[in-house]
Structure formats: structure tokens, C-alpha cells
Write a protein that holds these residues in place. Structure first.
Motif, PDB file in Angstrom:
ATOM      1  N   LYS A  33      46.354 -19.471  49.957  1.00 26.56           N
ATOM      2  CA  LYS A  33      47.397 -19.617  50.978  1.00 26.56           C
ATOM      3  C   LYS A  33      47.315 -18.473  51.980  1.00 26.56           C
ATOM      4  CE  LYS A  33      51.387 -21.163  49.732  1.00 26.56           C
ATOM      5  NZ  LYS A  33      52.774 -21.290  49.202  1.00 26.56           N
ATOM      6  N   ASP A 113      46.498 -23.906  52.821  1.00 31.58           N
ATOM      7  CA  ASP A 113      47.495 -23.958  51.748  1.00 31.58           C
ATOM      8  C   ASP A 113      47.040 -24.986  50.713  1.00 31.58           C
ATOM      9  OD1 ASP A 113      49.766 -23.808  50.186  1.00 31.58           O
ATOM     10  OD2 ASP A 113      51.080 -24.821  51.622  1.00 31.58           O
ATOM     11  N   SER A 114      46.013 -24.626  49.956  1.00 28.21           N
ATOM     12  CA  SER A 114      45.380 -25.606  49.076  1.00 28.21           C
ATOM     13  C   SER A 114      46.249 -26.018  47.899  1.00 28.21           C
ATOM     14  CB  SER A 114      44.038 -25.077  48.564  1.00 28.21           C
ATOM     15  OG  SER A 114      44.214 -24.007  47.664  1.00 28.21           O
ATOM     16  N   ASN A 116      49.242 -26.989  48.161  1.00 27.45           N
ATOM     17  CA  ASN A 116      50.182 -27.988  48.652  1.00 27.45           C
ATOM     18  C   ASN A 116      49.880 -29.361  48.037  1.00 27.45           C
ATOM     19  OD1 ASN A 116      51.652 -29.843  50.487  1.00 27.45           O
ATOM     20  ND2 ASN A 116      51.998 -27.981  51.667  1.00 27.45           N
ATOM     21  N   ALA A 117      50.925 -30.022  47.552  1.00 28.18           N
ATOM     22  CA  ALA A 117      50.748 -31.326  46.913  1.00 28.18           C
ATOM     23  C   ALA A 117      50.366 -32.417  47.905  1.00 28.18           C
ATOM     24  CB  ALA A 117      52.028 -31.718  46.179  1.00 28.18           C
ATOM     25  N   THR A 118      50.681 -32.214  49.187  1.00 27.20           N
ATOM     26  CA  THR A 118      50.347 -33.183  50.225  1.00 27.20           C
ATOM     27  C   THR A 118      48.997 -32.835  50.829  1.00 27.20           C
ATOM     28  OG1 THR A 118      52.691 -33.490  50.746  1.00 27.20           O
ATOM     29  CG2 THR A 118      51.095 -34.228  52.391  1.00 27.20           C
ATOM     30  N   ASN A 121      48.520 -31.523  54.381  1.00 25.50           N
ATOM     31  CA  ASN A 121      49.136 -30.243  54.732  1.00 25.50           C
ATOM     32  C   ASN A 121      48.377 -29.040  54.180  1.00 25.50           C
ATOM     33  OD1 ASN A 121      51.174 -31.575  56.073  1.00 25.50           O
ATOM     34  ND2 ASN A 121      52.610 -31.493  54.361  1.00 25.50           N
ATOM     35  N   ARG A 122      47.209 -29.274  53.629  1.00 26.83           N
ATOM     36  CA  ARG A 122      46.455 -28.160  53.031  1.00 26.83           C
ATOM     37  C   ARG A 122      45.668 -27.375  54.076  1.00 26.83           C
ATOM     38  NH1 ARG A 122      44.422 -32.099  48.279  1.00 26.83           N
ATOM     39  NH2 ARG A 122      46.466 -32.373  47.269  1.00 26.83           N
ATOM     40  N   ARG A 124      45.788 -26.976  58.339  1.00 24.70           N
ATOM     41  CA  ARG A 124      46.515 -27.396  59.533  1.00 24.70           C
ATOM     42  C   ARG A 124      46.068 -26.557  60.719  1.00 24.70           C
ATOM     43  NH1 ARG A 124      52.657 -28.294  57.136  1.00 24.70           N
ATOM     44  NH2 ARG A 124      52.799 -29.827  58.791  1.00 24.70           N
ATOM     45  N   GLN A 143      42.955 -30.033  46.101  1.00 23.57           N
ATOM     46  CA  GLN A 143      44.079 -29.202  45.690  1.00 23.57           C
ATOM     47  C   GLN A 143      43.603 -28.011  44.851  1.00 23.57           C
ATOM     48  OE1 GLN A 143      47.279 -31.285  43.732  1.00 23.57           O
ATOM     49  NE2 GLN A 143      48.769 -29.746  44.345  1.00 23.57           N
ATOM     50  N   ASP A 144      44.177 -26.854  45.179  1.00 23.23           N
ATOM     51  CA  ASP A 144      43.937 -25.579  44.476  1.00 23.23           C
ATOM     52  C   ASP A 144      42.529 -25.020  44.659  1.00 23.23           C
ATOM     53  OD1 ASP A 144      46.542 -25.312  43.429  1.00 23.23           O
ATOM     54  OD2 ASP A 144      46.067 -26.703  41.806  1.00 23.23           O
ATOM     55  N   ALA A 180      52.199 -19.657  54.243  1.00 20.43           N
ATOM     56  CA  ALA A 180      51.852 -20.739  55.161  1.00 20.43           C
ATOM     57  C   ALA A 180      52.945 -20.796  56.216  1.00 20.43           C
ATOM     58  CB  ALA A 180      51.744 -22.063  54.417  1.00 20.43           C
TER      59      ALA A 180
END
Length: 251
Positions: A33, A113-114, A116-118, A121-122, A124, A143-144, A180
Motif C-alpha cells: 500500500k 493497494d493490493s 483491497n478486496a475490489t 481499486n488495487r 489507480r 490480491q496481496d 492509499a
């Protein structure tokens, strides 16, 4: 308003001089992040080379923020290289919008922002307070996934490290480690001209372990970090005469 920054100086990067800033962090920050904000003004429109705002690398692994000169002319490219070799791209956003005005200052904000569940939005990209949502290429990071940026690796401002140097001006280079954020943390609309996006004072932000704030106000040390972290960069092929008074508030 009271929050508007007094931006006295920018730094001129001349690609012909191979001018850039670099440092290698001794320890890692938050590699899942971070937010990077920078104001840039193009000095040369070139269609034969990539121009890099910021790059972090560890051998064949990269986090790369750049102006395209090959794959998608004059577009912004936000990519993560990884896997088994440098040719494997694990994430990439390339804008459909082109940035070809050499008289304009552009404010870019890049968010990673890896966690992030969406998925959308990881990674932007914002320009002048507008989030870009249409891309010619969109491969969001899984993710992550850890980025190279904010790790204990070589980091370059205005270069890939091996060429692809930025040509033009750069002001208010701000890295936020561990958050973020949105463009409103770095800019705001002018009271008298509400369509004009201007820098705001960022000195009160929390920069995190590997964050920095380059304001380019010391001509003898253009890589000086004024965030309080002492994350100073080394100048390469930059001189005191590369400190400029052309800024986002004095164009």
C-alpha cells in the motif's frame, strides 16, 4: 485558501544529460500500500522512447510509472514486472488518454493497494483530480501481491535507472508509504478559478517509513527529502541551474 502550497521551485530533467535522482533503501516499507503524487510538465514530445517518472527495481523485478513512447504513444503506464523474468508483466494499466501539452502542468497520483478486496481499486491513476477508468490495457495486480516499490531496493526518480529518462520539469514529488490516498491530499481547486487544480501544503501528511517529499528548493541538493524521514536521493547529472522557477503555481 490557507492550504494552497507556495511552490517556489521545480527540477528540470534534461534527457540528453541523463539526469535523474536515485537511492537504495536500507529497509522495507509497506509494499502492499502506497501513494505517489507528482506534478510534471513535459519538455520534449518524443515518440521513440519511454520517459519514466519513477521506478524501483530488484534485478528482474520492477515497479514502473512512466510516459509511454512505444506501446501507446503519450499515454501513462503503471506496471509491475515480476515472475520468473523481467519480460513477465504481472500488472499493467495503460491509459487511453494522451498527454501531449508541453505548456501544461499535469498532476498525477498513482495508488497501489493490493490488499483491497475490489480488484479495480488495487491500482489507480488520477490526473488533475480525475480518476482515469478507461484503459487500452488493464491487468490489475492480484490480491496481496507485493510491489517492488517501498521495498529495500534501488529507487529512481526521473529514470528507469538504465535509460528512459524523464525530459521536462517535475515538482512536488511526494511518496506516501502505507496509505492509499486521493488527490485531495495533495491538491485543491483555486478559489478564484474553480476549474484550476493547484498544489496544497503536504507538509502535514504522514509519509511512512520509506516515504519522501522532494520540493527541489535547495539548488545545492536537489534530492533533499524534506518529509522528516531523511530519505535523501543522490543527484546524477543535475546542477544548480536545473532548479527552475516554472512551477504548477507559476507556469
Amino acid at each position: 485558501t490557507a492550504d494552497v502550497a507556495v511552490v517556489t521551485n521545480s527540477c528540470r530533467f534534461n534527457a540528453a544529460d541523463s539526469a535523474y535522482l536515485n537511492q537504495t533503501f536500507s529497509g522495507g516499507g509497506d509494499t502492499k500500500k502506497w501513494t505517489y503524487s507528482v506534478w510534471v510538465k513535459r519538455g520534449r514530445l518524443t515518440h521513440d522512447t519511454v520517459q519514466s517518472f519513477l521506478n524501483a527495481q530488484n534485478g528482474v523485478f520492477y515497479t514502473h510509472l512512466r510516459m509511454e513512447g512505444t506501446d501507446a504513444l503519450d499515454s501513462i503506464d503503471f506496471r509491475e514486472w515480476g515472475g520468473s523474468g523481467s519480460g513477465e508483466i504481472v500488472a499493467k494499466l495503460i491509459t487511453t488518454r494522451k498527454f501531449r501539452d508541453p505548456s501544461a502542468w499535469y498532476h498525477f497520483v498513482f495508488v497501489y493497494d493490493s490488499a483491497n478486496a475490489t480488484a479495480g481499486n488495487r491500482q489507480r491513476i488520477y490526473v488533475n483530480n480525475e480518476e482515469l477508468s478507461v484503459f487500452s490495457t488493464e491487468t490489475q495486480v492480484s490480491q496481496d501481491t507485493t510491489s517492488v516499490m517501498m521495498g529495500a531496493f534501488a529507487t529512481y526518480v526521473g529514470s528507469k535507472g538504465t535509460g528512459e529518462t524523464w525530459d521536462g520539469y517535475m515538482a512536488e514529488s511526494v511518496m506516501i508509504d502505507g496509505q492509499a490516498l486521493t488527490p485531495s491530499s495533495f491538491g485543491e481547486y483555486d478559489d478564484d478559478s474553480p476549474t484550476i487544480w493547484k498544489p496544497k501544503d503536504v507538509s502535514g501528511l504522514t509519509f511512512g517509513t520509506n516515504g519522501w517529499y522532494l520540493d527541489f528548493e535547495d539548488s545545492s541538493d536537489l534530492g533533499k527529502d524534506v518529509s522528516g524521514n531523511s530519505n535523501d536521493f543522490t543527484s546524477n547529472n543535475l546542477a544548480a541551474t536545473d532548479q527552475a522557477t516554472d512551477t504548477p503555481v507559476n507556469n
